[in-house]
Design an enzyme around this catalytic site. Structure first.
Site, PDB file in Angstrom:
ATOM      1  N   ASP A 168      37.859  41.029  59.885  1.00 23.42           N
ATOM      2  CA  ASP A 168      36.789  42.063  59.272  1.00 23.42           C
ATOM      3  C   ASP A 168      35.803  41.229  58.651  1.00 23.42           C
ATOM      4  OD1 ASP A 168      36.015  44.657  57.831  1.00 23.42           O
ATOM      5  OD2 ASP A 168      37.013  43.318  56.125  1.00 23.42           O
ATOM      6  N   ASP A 209      33.293  43.031  55.922  1.00 19.33           N
ATOM      7  CA  ASP A 209      32.883  43.292  54.376  1.00 19.33           C
ATOM      8  C   ASP A 209      34.076  43.128  53.631  1.00 19.33           C
ATOM      9  OD1 ASP A 209      29.924  44.264  54.908  1.00 19.33           O
ATOM     10  OD2 ASP A 209      31.259  45.533  56.242  1.00 19.33           O
ATOM     11  N   GLU A 214      40.942  29.849  31.477  1.00 18.97           N
ATOM     12  CA  GLU A 214      41.773  29.031  30.543  1.00 18.97           C
ATOM     13  C   GLU A 214      42.016  27.471  30.746  1.00 18.97           C
ATOM     14  OE1 GLU A 214      44.497  31.062  28.416  1.00 18.97           O
ATOM     15  OE2 GLU A 214      43.375  32.775  28.906  1.00 18.97           O
TER      16      GLU A 214
END
Ligand code: ADP
Ligand code: RBF
Ligand code: MG
Length: 379
Positions: A17, A19, A312
Protein backbone atom coordinates in the site's frame (compact mmCIF):
# COMPACT_ATOMS: atom_id res chain seq x y z
CA UNK A 1 -0.22 -30.12 9.22
CA UNK A 2 2.76 -28.17 10.54
CA UNK A 3 4.41 -28.67 7.16
CA UNK A 4 1.57 -26.97 5.32
CA UNK A 5 1.58 -24.20 7.92
CA UNK A 6 5.23 -23.47 7.41
CA UNK A 7 4.86 -23.68 3.63
CA UNK A 8 2.04 -21.19 3.85
CA UNK A 9 4.46 -18.65 5.24
CA UNK A 10 6.36 -18.56 1.99
CA UNK A 11 5.76 -15.54 -0.22
CA UNK A 12 7.39 -14.86 -3.56
CA UNK A 13 6.17 -11.31 -4.07
CA UNK A 14 4.88 -8.28 -2.21
CA UNK A 15 1.77 -6.15 -2.73
CA UNK A 16 2.25 -2.92 -0.88
CA UNK A 17 0.00 0.00 0.00
CA UNK A 18 1.13 3.61 -0.49
CA UNK A 19 -0.65 6.14 1.75
CA UNK A 20 0.12 5.56 5.42
CA UNK A 21 2.37 2.59 4.61
CA UNK A 22 5.16 4.04 2.44
CA UNK A 23 4.38 7.76 2.70
CA UNK A 24 2.91 9.98 5.40
CA UNK A 25 -0.08 11.31 3.45
CA UNK A 26 -2.06 11.93 6.64
CA UNK A 27 0.40 14.58 7.77
CA UNK A 28 -0.23 16.70 4.69
CA UNK A 29 -3.99 15.99 4.60
CA UNK A 30 -4.23 17.01 8.27
CA UNK A 31 -2.42 20.29 7.60
CA UNK A 32 -4.77 21.13 4.73
CA UNK A 33 -7.95 20.16 6.58
CA UNK A 34 -6.94 22.14 9.64
CA UNK A 35 -6.88 25.33 7.54
CA UNK A 36 -9.79 24.38 5.29
CA UNK A 37 -12.22 23.60 8.10
CA UNK A 38 -11.55 27.00 9.70
CA UNK A 39 -13.40 28.46 6.75
CA UNK A 40 -16.55 26.76 8.04
CA UNK A 41 -15.79 27.61 11.64
CA UNK A 42 -14.85 24.01 12.38
CA UNK A 43 -11.75 22.63 13.99
CA UNK A 44 -9.83 19.63 12.67
CA UNK A 45 -8.89 17.54 15.63
CA UNK A 46 -7.24 14.69 13.81
CA UNK A 47 -9.75 12.24 15.22
CA UNK A 48 -11.28 11.74 11.79
CA UNK A 49 -7.95 10.28 10.69
CA UNK A 50 -9.18 7.07 12.27
CA UNK A 51 -12.17 7.00 9.97
CA UNK A 52 -10.47 8.02 6.74
CA UNK A 53 -7.30 5.92 6.68
CA UNK A 54 -7.44 3.34 3.97
CA UNK A 55 -10.56 4.75 2.33
CA UNK A 56 -11.02 5.75 -1.30
CA UNK A 57 -10.85 9.51 -1.91
CA UNK A 58 -14.65 9.66 -2.35
CA UNK A 59 -15.36 7.77 0.87
CA UNK A 60 -12.92 9.92 2.81
CA UNK A 61 -14.50 13.12 1.48
CA UNK A 62 -17.99 11.87 2.34
CA UNK A 63 -16.89 11.06 5.90
CA UNK A 64 -15.49 14.55 6.43
CA UNK A 65 -18.49 16.38 4.98
CA UNK A 66 -20.88 14.29 7.13
CA UNK A 67 -18.88 14.27 10.36
CA UNK A 68 -18.28 18.01 10.35
CA UNK A 69 -21.74 18.79 9.01
CA UNK A 70 -20.25 20.93 6.25
CA UNK A 71 -22.83 23.01 4.36
CA UNK A 72 -21.60 21.76 0.99
CA UNK A 73 -21.99 18.75 -1.24
CA UNK A 74 -19.26 16.12 -1.38
CA UNK A 75 -18.50 17.15 -4.98
CA UNK A 76 -18.06 20.73 -3.91
CA UNK A 77 -15.78 19.71 -1.05
CA UNK A 78 -13.71 17.64 -3.45
CA UNK A 79 -13.39 20.41 -6.01
CA UNK A 80 -12.04 22.69 -3.28
CA UNK A 81 -9.93 20.15 -1.43
CA UNK A 82 -8.30 18.46 -4.38
CA UNK A 83 -6.38 21.49 -5.77
CA UNK A 84 -5.09 22.23 -2.26
CA UNK A 85 -3.95 18.65 -1.89
CA UNK A 86 -2.43 18.51 -5.38
CA UNK A 87 -0.31 21.56 -4.60
CA UNK A 88 1.12 19.82 -1.54
CA UNK A 89 1.82 16.35 -2.93
CA UNK A 90 5.51 17.13 -3.18
CA UNK A 91 5.58 17.66 0.60
CA UNK A 92 4.48 14.13 1.47
CA UNK A 93 7.43 12.46 3.19
CA UNK A 94 8.37 8.83 2.99
CA UNK A 95 7.84 6.91 6.22
CA UNK A 96 10.82 5.55 8.19
CA UNK A 97 11.98 2.28 6.66
CA UNK A 98 9.94 2.66 3.45
CA UNK A 99 12.78 3.53 1.11
CA UNK A 100 14.95 0.85 2.70
CA UNK A 101 12.25 -1.82 2.25
CA UNK A 102 11.38 -1.25 -1.38
CA UNK A 103 15.02 -0.93 -2.42
CA UNK A 104 15.85 -4.12 -0.55
CA UNK A 105 13.10 -6.04 -2.35
CA UNK A 106 14.07 -4.58 -5.70
CA UNK A 107 17.74 -5.40 -5.04
CA UNK A 108 16.84 -9.03 -4.39
CA UNK A 109 14.61 -9.34 -7.42
CA UNK A 110 11.40 -9.72 -5.41
CA UNK A 111 8.48 -8.49 -7.55
CA UNK A 112 6.58 -5.68 -5.84
CA UNK A 113 3.18 -4.27 -6.80
CA UNK A 114 2.13 -0.88 -5.50
CA UNK A 115 -1.58 -1.34 -4.80
CA UNK A 116 -3.42 1.72 -3.52
CA UNK A 117 -6.94 2.98 -2.95
CA UNK A 118 -5.82 6.29 -4.41
CA UNK A 119 -6.24 6.98 -8.16
CA UNK A 120 -3.61 5.77 -10.58
CA UNK A 121 -2.77 9.35 -11.60
CA UNK A 122 -2.33 10.46 -7.98
CA UNK A 123 -0.17 7.46 -7.19
CA UNK A 124 2.12 8.33 -10.08
CA UNK A 125 2.38 11.96 -8.97
CA UNK A 126 3.04 11.09 -5.33
CA UNK A 127 5.82 8.62 -6.06
CA UNK A 128 7.42 10.90 -8.65
CA UNK A 129 8.74 12.98 -5.73
CA UNK A 130 10.67 10.01 -4.36
CA UNK A 131 13.75 9.28 -6.37
CA UNK A 132 14.08 5.78 -7.72
CA UNK A 133 10.74 4.58 -6.37
CA UNK A 134 8.90 4.09 -9.64
CA UNK A 135 11.56 1.62 -10.78
CA UNK A 136 11.03 -0.45 -7.62
CA UNK A 137 7.50 -1.46 -8.64
CA UNK A 138 6.79 -4.06 -11.33
CA UNK A 139 3.10 -3.14 -11.20
CA UNK A 140 1.25 -0.02 -10.08
CA UNK A 141 -2.50 -0.17 -9.59
CA UNK A 142 -5.06 2.31 -8.29
CA UNK A 143 -8.68 1.94 -7.19
CA UNK A 144 -9.92 3.56 -10.41
CA UNK A 145 -8.57 0.57 -12.35
CA UNK A 146 -10.77 -2.05 -10.63
CA UNK A 147 -14.52 -2.31 -9.88
CA UNK A 148 -14.16 -1.67 -6.13
CA UNK A 149 -11.55 -0.21 -3.79
CA UNK A 150 -10.39 -1.78 -0.50
CA UNK A 151 -11.83 -3.45 1.60
CA UNK A 152 -12.90 -5.25 -1.57
CA UNK A 153 -10.17 -7.70 -2.65
CA UNK A 154 -10.27 -6.36 -6.24
CA UNK A 155 -7.08 -4.28 -6.09
CA UNK A 156 -4.97 -7.09 -4.64
CA UNK A 157 -6.48 -9.75 -6.91
CA UNK A 158 -5.70 -7.60 -9.94
CA UNK A 159 -2.19 -6.85 -8.64
CA UNK A 160 -1.48 -10.58 -8.15
CA UNK A 161 -2.82 -11.32 -11.61
CA UNK A 162 -0.59 -8.71 -13.22
CA UNK A 163 2.40 -10.18 -11.37
CA UNK A 164 1.35 -13.62 -12.59
CA UNK A 165 1.12 -14.88 -9.02
CA UNK A 166 -1.37 -16.83 -6.99
CA UNK A 167 -2.66 -14.56 -4.17
CA UNK A 168 -1.60 -17.26 -1.69
CA UNK A 169 2.01 -16.55 -2.74
CA UNK A 170 1.66 -12.82 -2.10
CA UNK A 171 2.47 -10.84 1.01
CA UNK A 172 0.39 -7.70 1.48
CA UNK A 173 1.85 -4.86 3.58
CA UNK A 174 -0.83 -2.45 4.79
CA UNK A 175 -1.37 0.26 7.39
CA UNK A 176 -5.18 0.44 7.34
CA UNK A 177 -7.99 -1.84 8.49
CA UNK A 178 -9.79 -1.74 5.10
CA UNK A 179 -6.45 -2.65 3.47
CA UNK A 180 -5.94 -5.62 5.79
CA UNK A 181 -9.49 -6.80 5.10
CA UNK A 182 -8.88 -6.50 1.35
CA UNK A 183 -5.71 -8.58 1.61
CA UNK A 184 -7.40 -11.32 3.65
CA UNK A 185 -10.40 -11.34 1.30
CA UNK A 186 -7.99 -11.78 -1.62
CA UNK A 187 -6.35 -14.76 0.11
CA UNK A 188 -2.92 -13.20 0.71
CA UNK A 189 -0.78 -13.11 3.83
CA UNK A 190 -0.93 -9.70 5.49
CA UNK A 191 1.55 -7.76 7.59
CA UNK A 192 -0.14 -4.75 9.20
CA UNK A 193 1.83 -1.61 10.08
CA UNK A 194 -0.85 0.53 11.76
CA UNK A 195 -0.31 4.20 10.93
CA UNK A 196 -2.30 5.42 13.92
CA UNK A 197 -1.09 4.76 17.47
CA UNK A 198 -2.67 2.37 19.97
CA UNK A 199 -4.85 0.68 17.35
CA UNK A 200 -3.25 -2.77 17.34
CA UNK A 201 -6.45 -4.38 18.66
CA UNK A 202 -8.27 -3.55 15.41
CA UNK A 203 -5.85 -5.61 13.34
CA UNK A 204 -6.57 -9.11 14.64
CA UNK A 205 -7.14 -10.53 11.17
CA UNK A 206 -3.60 -9.62 10.04
CA UNK A 207 -1.00 -12.42 10.08
CA UNK A 208 1.51 -10.15 11.80
CA UNK A 209 1.26 -6.64 13.26
CA UNK A 210 4.45 -4.60 13.42
CA UNK A 211 5.03 -1.16 14.86
CA UNK A 212 6.82 0.39 11.90
CA UNK A 213 8.60 -0.70 8.73
CA UNK A 214 11.84 -0.64 10.77
CA UNK A 215 10.55 -3.85 12.38
CA UNK A 216 9.79 -5.64 9.14
CA UNK A 217 11.45 -9.07 9.02
CA UNK A 218 11.09 -10.27 5.41
CA UNK A 219 12.52 -13.68 6.38
CA UNK A 220 9.34 -14.34 8.43
CA UNK A 221 7.65 -14.59 5.02
CA UNK A 222 10.29 -16.49 3.10
CA UNK A 223 11.74 -13.31 1.64
CA UNK A 224 15.43 -12.29 1.77
CA UNK A 225 16.41 -10.85 5.19
CA UNK A 226 17.79 -7.35 5.60
CA UNK A 227 21.54 -7.27 5.94
CA UNK A 228 21.96 -3.80 7.38
CA UNK A 229 21.58 -4.65 11.09
CA UNK A 230 24.95 -4.36 12.88
CA UNK A 231 25.57 -5.61 16.43
CA UNK A 232 21.81 -5.81 17.11
CA UNK A 233 21.21 -2.27 15.90
CA UNK A 234 19.81 -0.68 12.78
CA UNK A 235 21.59 2.45 11.51
CA UNK A 236 19.14 5.26 10.73
CA UNK A 237 19.53 8.69 9.13
CA UNK A 238 20.82 10.64 12.13
CA UNK A 239 18.50 13.28 13.53
CA UNK A 240 19.15 16.00 16.10
CA UNK A 241 17.04 17.53 18.85
CA UNK A 242 17.88 19.73 21.81
CA UNK A 243 16.61 22.08 24.47
CA UNK A 244 16.61 22.66 28.20
CA UNK A 245 16.06 19.64 30.45
CA UNK A 246 12.65 19.85 32.11
CA UNK A 247 10.89 17.90 34.87
CA UNK A 248 9.47 14.66 33.53
CA UNK A 249 6.77 12.42 34.95
CA UNK A 250 8.41 12.47 38.37
CA UNK A 251 7.91 8.74 38.61
CA UNK A 252 11.20 8.47 40.36
CA UNK A 253 12.77 6.56 37.53
CA UNK A 254 16.04 7.50 39.24
CA UNK A 255 14.96 5.18 42.00
CA UNK A 256 14.82 2.46 39.35
CA UNK A 257 18.36 3.46 38.39
CA UNK A 258 17.12 4.72 35.04
CA UNK A 259 16.91 8.53 35.15
CA UNK A 260 15.66 10.00 31.88
CA UNK A 261 16.31 13.66 31.04
CA UNK A 262 13.18 15.04 29.41
CA UNK A 263 12.93 17.84 26.87
CA UNK A 264 9.78 19.86 26.31
CA UNK A 265 7.63 17.93 23.83
CA UNK A 266 6.46 21.23 22.31
CA UNK A 267 9.97 21.88 21.04
CA UNK A 268 10.11 18.69 19.01
CA UNK A 269 6.46 17.99 18.14
CA UNK A 270 7.34 17.35 14.51
CA UNK A 271 10.10 14.86 15.30
CA UNK A 272 7.71 13.03 17.63
CA UNK A 273 5.23 12.51 14.82
CA UNK A 274 7.91 11.60 12.33
CA UNK A 275 9.71 8.93 14.32
CA UNK A 276 8.07 5.64 15.19
CA UNK A 277 7.93 4.71 18.85
CA UNK A 278 10.71 2.42 19.94
CA UNK A 279 14.14 2.25 21.55
CA UNK A 280 16.92 4.26 19.91
CA UNK A 281 20.43 5.35 20.84
CA UNK A 282 23.01 7.98 20.06
CA UNK A 283 25.07 10.70 21.67
CA UNK A 284 24.08 13.33 24.24
CA UNK A 285 25.87 16.63 24.82
CA UNK A 286 25.70 18.87 27.89
CA UNK A 287 27.74 22.06 27.24
CA UNK A 288 29.59 22.21 30.57
CA UNK A 289 29.84 18.47 31.17
CA UNK A 290 30.74 16.78 27.89
CA UNK A 291 29.41 14.22 25.43
CA UNK A 292 27.97 10.90 26.62
CA UNK A 293 26.55 7.73 25.19
CA UNK A 294 22.77 7.69 25.35
CA UNK A 295 19.92 5.19 24.98
CA UNK A 296 16.31 6.33 24.83
CA UNK A 297 12.73 5.35 24.29
CA UNK A 298 10.21 7.19 22.14
CA UNK A 299 6.56 6.52 22.70
CA UNK A 300 3.81 5.98 25.20
CA UNK A 301 5.69 3.66 27.57
CA UNK A 302 3.09 0.88 27.34
CA UNK A 303 3.99 -0.31 30.84
CA UNK A 304 2.74 3.03 32.21
CA UNK A 305 0.26 3.58 29.38
CA UNK A 306 1.02 7.30 29.00
CA UNK A 307 -1.37 9.48 27.05
CA UNK A 308 1.42 11.58 25.56
CA UNK A 309 4.21 10.43 23.28
CA UNK A 310 7.55 11.45 24.79
CA UNK A 311 11.27 10.99 24.34
CA UNK A 312 13.11 9.58 27.36
CA UNK A 313 16.91 9.79 27.04
CA UNK A 314 19.04 7.96 29.58
CA UNK A 315 22.61 9.25 29.56
CA UNK A 316 25.01 6.36 30.13
CA UNK A 317 27.11 8.09 32.76
CA UNK A 318 26.98 8.46 36.54
CA UNK A 319 26.31 12.09 37.38
CA UNK A 320 26.73 13.32 40.93
CA UNK A 321 23.93 15.86 40.53
CA UNK A 322 20.81 16.66 38.50
CA UNK A 323 21.05 18.97 35.50
CA UNK A 324 17.55 20.39 35.18
CA UNK A 325 17.49 23.57 33.08
CA UNK A 326 20.74 22.79 31.27
CA UNK A 327 20.80 22.61 27.46
CA UNK A 328 20.76 18.99 26.30
CA UNK A 329 21.66 18.10 22.72
CA UNK A 330 20.95 14.70 21.20
CA UNK A 331 21.98 12.99 17.99
CA UNK A 332 20.01 9.81 17.39
CA UNK A 333 21.93 7.41 15.15
CA UNK A 334 20.37 3.97 15.48
CA UNK A 335 17.36 1.86 16.33
CA UNK A 336 17.19 -1.14 18.67
CA UNK A 337 13.63 -2.44 19.09
CA UNK A 338 9.94 -1.51 19.29
CA UNK A 339 8.41 -0.41 22.59
CA UNK A 340 6.93 -3.30 24.49
CA UNK A 341 4.78 -4.01 27.49
CA UNK A 342 6.17 -6.14 30.31
CA UNK A 343 4.54 -8.38 32.91
CA UNK A 344 6.52 -6.75 35.74
CA UNK A 345 8.62 -3.71 36.54
CA UNK A 346 11.62 -6.03 37.04
CA UNK A 347 11.34 -7.38 33.50
CA UNK A 348 11.00 -3.83 32.10
CA UNK A 349 14.12 -2.74 33.99
CA UNK A 350 16.04 -5.84 32.86
CA UNK A 351 15.13 -5.12 29.23
CA UNK A 352 16.21 -1.47 29.52
CA UNK A 353 19.57 -2.64 30.89
CA UNK A 354 19.89 -4.94 27.90
CA UNK A 355 19.21 -1.92 25.64
CA UNK A 356 21.98 -0.06 27.48
CA UNK A 357 24.45 -2.86 26.76
CA UNK A 358 23.49 -2.94 23.10
CA UNK A 359 23.89 0.85 22.81
CA UNK A 360 27.23 0.93 24.65
CA UNK A 361 28.76 -1.68 22.38
CA UNK A 362 27.29 -0.28 19.18
CA UNK A 363 28.38 3.30 19.84
CA UNK A 364 32.02 2.18 19.71
CA UNK A 365 31.57 1.07 16.09
CA UNK A 366 33.16 3.65 13.77
CA UNK A 367 29.93 4.30 11.88
CA UNK A 368 28.21 5.40 15.10
CA UNK A 369 31.27 6.67 17.03
CA UNK A 370 32.00 9.35 14.45
CA UNK A 371 28.96 11.37 15.54
CA UNK A 372 30.49 11.92 18.96
CA UNK A 373 32.44 14.85 17.46
CA UNK A 374 29.42 16.43 15.80
CA UNK A 375 29.53 20.18 16.61
CA UNK A 376 25.77 20.17 17.32
CA UNK A 377 26.41 18.36 20.60
CA UNK A 378 28.55 21.07 22.16
CA UNK A 379 27.64 24.23 20.26
P1 ADP B 1 11.97 13.17 35.67
O1 ADP B 1 10.65 12.69 36.07
O2 ADP B 1 12.15 14.63 35.85
O3 ADP B 1 12.38 12.75 34.30
P2 ADP B 1 13.91 11.27 36.60
O4 ADP B 1 13.75 10.50 37.87
O5 ADP B 1 13.74 10.52 35.30
O6 ADP B 1 12.93 12.47 36.71
O7 ADP B 1 15.30 11.94 36.62
C1 ADP B 1 15.76 12.67 35.50
C2 ADP B 1 16.75 13.71 35.92
O8 ADP B 1 17.87 13.12 36.55
C3 ADP B 1 17.30 14.41 34.68
O9 ADP B 1 16.50 15.51 34.32
C4 ADP B 1 18.69 14.86 35.16
O10 ADP B 1 18.62 16.13 35.74
C5 ADP B 1 19.04 13.81 36.21
N1 ADP B 1 20.01 12.79 35.79
C6 ADP B 1 21.02 12.33 36.56
N2 ADP B 1 21.72 11.38 35.94
C7 ADP B 1 21.14 11.21 34.72
C8 ADP B 1 21.41 10.34 33.62
N3 ADP B 1 22.45 9.48 33.65
N4 ADP B 1 20.61 10.42 32.53
C9 ADP B 1 19.57 11.27 32.50
N5 ADP B 1 19.27 12.11 33.52
C10 ADP B 1 20.03 12.09 34.63
N1 RBF C 1 8.72 1.73 28.73
C1 RBF C 1 7.86 0.78 28.32
O1 RBF C 1 6.72 0.75 28.76
N2 RBF C 1 8.25 -0.17 27.41
C2 RBF C 1 9.51 -0.20 26.90
O2 RBF C 1 9.80 -1.07 26.05
C3 RBF C 1 10.44 0.77 27.35
N3 RBF C 1 11.72 0.77 26.88
C4 RBF C 1 12.59 1.72 27.34
C5 RBF C 1 13.92 1.71 26.89
C6 RBF C 1 14.84 2.65 27.35
C7 RBF C 1 16.23 2.60 26.85
C8 RBF C 1 14.42 3.66 28.26
C9 RBF C 1 15.38 4.67 28.77
C10 RBF C 1 13.11 3.68 28.71
C11 RBF C 1 12.18 2.71 28.27
N4 RBF C 1 10.87 2.70 28.71
C12 RBF C 1 9.99 1.76 28.28
C13 RBF C 1 10.37 3.85 29.46
C14 RBF C 1 10.35 3.73 30.93
O3 RBF C 1 9.11 3.16 31.28
C15 RBF C 1 10.44 5.14 31.48
O4 RBF C 1 11.53 5.81 30.92
C16 RBF C 1 10.68 5.23 32.93
O5 RBF C 1 9.80 4.47 33.65
C17 RBF C 1 10.55 6.66 33.39
O6 RBF C 1 9.28 7.19 33.12
MG1 MG D 1 -2.89 2.89 3.64
Amino acid sequence: MSMSNSLKKFSSCVLIDLDGTLINTDGVVGDILRKYLCKYGKQWDGRESLKIVGKTPLEAATTIVEDYGLPCAVDEFNSEFYPLFSAQMDKIKSLPGANRLIRHLKGHGVPVALASNSSRANIETKISYHEGWKECFSVIIGSDEVPKGKPSPDIFLEAAKRLNKDPADCLVIEDSVPGVMAGKAAGTKVVAVPSLPKQTHLYTSADEVINSLLDMKPENWGLPPFQDWIENTLPIDPWRIGGPVIKGFGRGSKVLGIPTANLSTKDYAEELVEHPSGVYFGWAGLPTRGVFKMVMSIGWNPYFNNTEKTIEPWLLHDFTEDFYGEELRLIIVGYIRPEANFPSLESLIAKIHEDKEVAEIALDLPSYAKFKDDPYLTK
